[in-house]
Every structure is written in structure tokens, then in C-alpha cells.
Scaffold this motif. Sequence first.
Motif, short mmCIF file in Angstrom:
data_model
loop_
_atom_site.label_atom_id
_atom_site.label_comp_id
_atom_site.label_asym_id
_atom_site.label_seq_id
_atom_site.Cartn_x
_atom_site.Cartn_y
_atom_site.Cartn_z
N ILE A 163 0.86 -1.19 0.00
CA ILE A 163 0.00 0.00 0.00
C ILE A 163 0.90 1.24 0.00
CG2 ILE A 163 -1.72 1.30 1.31
CD1 ILE A 163 -2.61 -1.44 2.52
N PRO A 164 0.69 2.15 -0.95
CA PRO A 164 1.50 3.37 -0.98
C PRO A 164 1.33 4.17 0.31
CG PRO A 164 0.24 3.15 -3.00
CD PRO A 164 -0.26 2.10 -2.06
N TYR A 165 2.40 4.81 0.73
CA TYR A 165 2.37 5.61 1.96
C TYR A 165 1.30 6.71 1.87
CZ TYR A 165 4.02 8.28 5.95
OH TYR A 165 4.10 8.94 7.15
N CYS A 166 1.12 7.26 0.69
CA CYS A 166 0.16 8.36 0.56
C CYS A 166 -1.27 7.88 0.34
CB CYS A 166 0.60 9.31 -0.54
SG CYS A 166 0.43 8.59 -2.16
N GLY B 5 5.09 10.90 -3.92
CA GLY B 5 4.00 10.37 -4.73
C GLY B 5 3.42 9.07 -4.22
N GLU B 6 3.33 8.10 -5.10
CA GLU B 6 2.71 6.81 -4.80
C GLU B 6 3.71 5.75 -4.35
OE1 GLU B 6 -0.66 5.99 -4.95
OE2 GLU B 6 -1.00 8.13 -5.22
N MET B 7 4.85 6.18 -3.84
CA MET B 7 5.87 5.21 -3.41
C MET B 7 5.36 4.36 -2.26
SD MET B 7 9.39 7.34 -3.48
CE MET B 7 10.18 7.70 -5.01
N ILE B 8 5.83 3.11 -2.25
CA ILE B 8 5.50 2.20 -1.16
C ILE B 8 6.69 2.23 -0.22
CG2 ILE B 8 5.04 -0.20 -0.56
CD1 ILE B 8 3.79 -0.38 -3.45
N LEU B 9 6.45 2.77 0.97
CA LEU B 9 7.54 2.96 1.93
C LEU B 9 7.43 1.97 3.07
CD1 LEU B 9 7.36 6.84 2.21
CD2 LEU B 9 8.54 5.49 0.51
#
Length: 152
Positions: free
Chosen positions: A123-126, A148-152
Motif C-alpha cells: 500500500i502506498p504511503y500516501c 508520490g505513490e511510493m511504497i515505503l
Amino acid sequence: MKQILYRFWQCTWGIFQTILGFILFLKYFKNKHFSYHGAIITEWNNNTSLSLGLFVFVTVHPFFTEKYKYEYTQEELARKLLVHEYGHTIQSLILGPLYLIVIGIPSTLWGFLFAKKRYEKQIPYCAFFTESWANKCGEYVTNEESIGEMIL
């Protein structure tokens, strides 16, 4: 002039989070500091980053660097993270005394309590409203790209 207004507004309307940020700033006074669109940025060696009113504390080495090492340099990732964290300062300008309740607490819970679940389900952080809004605010004001839509 914009930076003066930004700082004035953070020290009045955003006073609660700015006071907390100032206390943390004093704790990390010996670290590297710089100004970014009026915010006072402190680089620290924590794995996470944090925005408190006028003050932003950014990690020197984003923990997700390894995951994105073929797409971005460490400097590019740090810059994207800075834009995101700066977006939280814009939320502080908008929400003032409500910032810690509406953004600070939920964002902290999302960042720490749900980290494992986010990673497992990719799930992306944002995906959480506080974070997507921070991305939009940071990108709008700075004209730079955030995480952006990065998964952190």
C-alpha cells in the motif's frame, strides 16, 4: 516577502506545533540546518522525518533508498521526501491549532502502527489522506515532485 509571511503565520496560527518544533530544533541544534521556502530544515540521523510548524526534520538517509536505488539517487529521494514534509508545513498553515489533531496524530499512527501492514500489502504511503494531501500541498507550493505513490 513570502518567507516572512510564512514564518509569521507559522509562529501565530501554527504556534503549538511550531513551539514543539522549536524544542526539537534546540535538541538538534548542532546538526546541519538550512532554509527551504521559509521552513527551517534540520537534517538528522533518525530513520523517519517529521514536520512541526516552521520546523522540518528530515532523515539524511531515507530508509527506502535501497528499494528505489535503480530509479532514483539517494539525493533525489531525500528531495522528494523534503517536498512531502514541506507539504505538512502547508497543512499547518491551513489548519493552525487543529494541525496536531487532524494531521499530526493520524499521520504518526499511519507511519508507525501500520508500517508492516502497508509493506505486506504494498500500500502506498500516501494512500492515507494526511499523506496524499501533504504531497499535493508540497508539490503545489514548490513545483517539485514529492514521494508520490511510493511504497515505503
